[in-house]
Design a protein around this motif. Sequence first.
Motif, PDB file in Angstrom:
ATOM      1  N   THR A 162      -6.083   4.186  -1.804  1.00 52.59           N
ATOM      2  CA  THR A 162      -7.228   4.438  -0.926  1.00 52.59           C
ATOM      3  C   THR A 162      -7.607   3.180  -0.153  1.00 52.59           C
ATOM      4  O   THR A 162      -7.819   2.124  -0.771  1.00 52.59           O
ATOM      5  CB  THR A 162      -8.450   4.866  -1.779  1.00 52.59           C
ATOM      6  OG1 THR A 162      -8.060   5.918  -2.648  1.00 52.59           O
ATOM      7  CG2 THR A 162      -9.609   5.293  -0.899  1.00 52.59           C
ATOM      8  N   SER A 195       0.810  -1.228   0.000  1.00 51.97           N
ATOM      9  CA  SER A 195       0.000   0.000   0.000  1.00 51.97           C
ATOM     10  C   SER A 195       0.840   1.274   0.000  1.00 51.97           C
ATOM     11  O   SER A 195       0.290   2.371   0.094  1.00 51.97           O
ATOM     12  CB  SER A 195      -0.911   0.012   1.228  1.00 51.97           C
ATOM     13  OG  SER A 195      -0.137   0.208   2.403  1.00 51.97           O
ATOM     14  N   ILE A 254      -9.798   0.391   1.605  1.00 51.36           N
ATOM     15  CA  ILE A 254     -11.148  -0.125   1.322  1.00 51.36           C
ATOM     16  C   ILE A 254     -11.360  -1.396   2.144  1.00 51.36           C
ATOM     17  O   ILE A 254     -10.405  -2.157   2.341  1.00 51.36           O
ATOM     18  CB  ILE A 254     -11.321  -0.425  -0.193  1.00 51.36           C
ATOM     19  CG1 ILE A 254     -12.739  -0.879  -0.551  1.00 51.36           C
ATOM     20  CG2 ILE A 254     -10.380  -1.505  -0.653  1.00 51.36           C
ATOM     21  CD1 ILE A 254     -13.623   0.200  -1.027  1.00 51.36           C
ATOM     22  N   GLU A 296      -4.992   3.130  -7.700  1.00 56.05           N
ATOM     23  CA  GLU A 296      -5.425   3.576  -9.028  1.00 56.05           C
ATOM     24  C   GLU A 296      -4.197   4.043  -9.796  1.00 56.05           C
ATOM     25  O   GLU A 296      -3.313   4.711  -9.230  1.00 56.05           O
ATOM     26  CB  GLU A 296      -6.440   4.714  -8.888  1.00 56.05           C
ATOM     27  CG  GLU A 296      -7.073   5.115 -10.193  1.00 56.05           C
ATOM     28  CD  GLU A 296      -8.078   6.253 -10.048  1.00 56.05           C
ATOM     29  OE1 GLU A 296      -8.691   6.588 -11.060  1.00 56.05           O
ATOM     30  OE2 GLU A 296      -8.232   6.797  -8.932  1.00 56.05           O
ATOM     31  N   SER A 305      -3.659   7.244  -7.080  1.00 54.19           N
ATOM     32  CA  SER A 305      -4.130   7.333  -5.690  1.00 54.19           C
ATOM     33  C   SER A 305      -4.026   5.974  -5.025  1.00 54.19           C
ATOM     34  O   SER A 305      -3.975   4.934  -5.704  1.00 54.19           O
ATOM     35  CB  SER A 305      -5.591   7.807  -5.639  1.00 54.19           C
ATOM     36  OG  SER A 305      -6.428   6.892  -6.318  1.00 54.19           O
ATOM     37  N   TYR A 338      -6.411  -2.082  -0.028  1.00 55.69           N
ATOM     38  CA  TYR A 338      -6.110  -0.757  -0.588  1.00 55.69           C
ATOM     39  C   TYR A 338      -6.358  -0.779  -2.089  1.00 55.69           C
ATOM     40  O   TYR A 338      -5.895  -1.701  -2.781  1.00 55.69           O
ATOM     41  CB  TYR A 338      -4.645  -0.374  -0.311  1.00 55.69           C
ATOM     42  CG  TYR A 338      -4.390  -0.185   1.163  1.00 55.69           C
ATOM     43  CD1 TYR A 338      -4.454   1.073   1.755  1.00 55.69           C
ATOM     44  CD2 TYR A 338      -4.143  -1.287   1.975  1.00 55.69           C
ATOM     45  CE1 TYR A 338      -4.262   1.237   3.119  1.00 55.69           C
ATOM     46  CE2 TYR A 338      -3.953  -1.139   3.347  1.00 55.69           C
ATOM     47  CZ  TYR A 338      -4.014   0.126   3.908  1.00 55.69           C
ATOM     48  OH  TYR A 338      -3.829   0.269   5.265  1.00 55.69           O
TER      49      TYR A 338
END
Length: 109
Positions: free
Chosen positions: A59, A31, A61, A99, A57, A96
């Motif tokens: 993020t 990550s 999750i 993107e 990015s 994670y």
Amino acid sequence: MHPTKITFYERFEPIILSGDKTITIRDEAESHYVPGTRVAVHTYETDRWFCDIEIRSVTPIQFDDLNEEHARQEHLSLEDLKRIIRDIYPELDSLYVIEYRLLARDPAG
Ligand SMILES: CC(=O)Nc1ccn([C@H]2C[C@H](O)[C@@H](CO)O2)c(=O)n1
């Protein structure tokens, strides 16, 4: 030092190179990619480089929050995405979304 390399299973190479797959979902150990940086993409099986990506990015999750939009970005059905994630990360709920966008590919590929 931020990571500058990522591996993907070889079977995903065509949809990464087509630009259809624009995210990958990884565990905490993977990550630490930094938005805006260039990362070399290699196959997991043979460590062959096949393209570079730019991280957009990273993020957090939860597994239960994966939705149709994630599936679309993975170029998979949601059912297949959840099955693949469960195969790779059994019982792991904190994940994670990384993107990325395709930058350069192997001209011989
Ligand atoms: C070593 C390792 O885990 N490699 C991975 C992990 C994930 N992927 C792909 C599979 C799915 O399309 C997404 C979701 O994780 O990313 C992969 O190719 N290699």
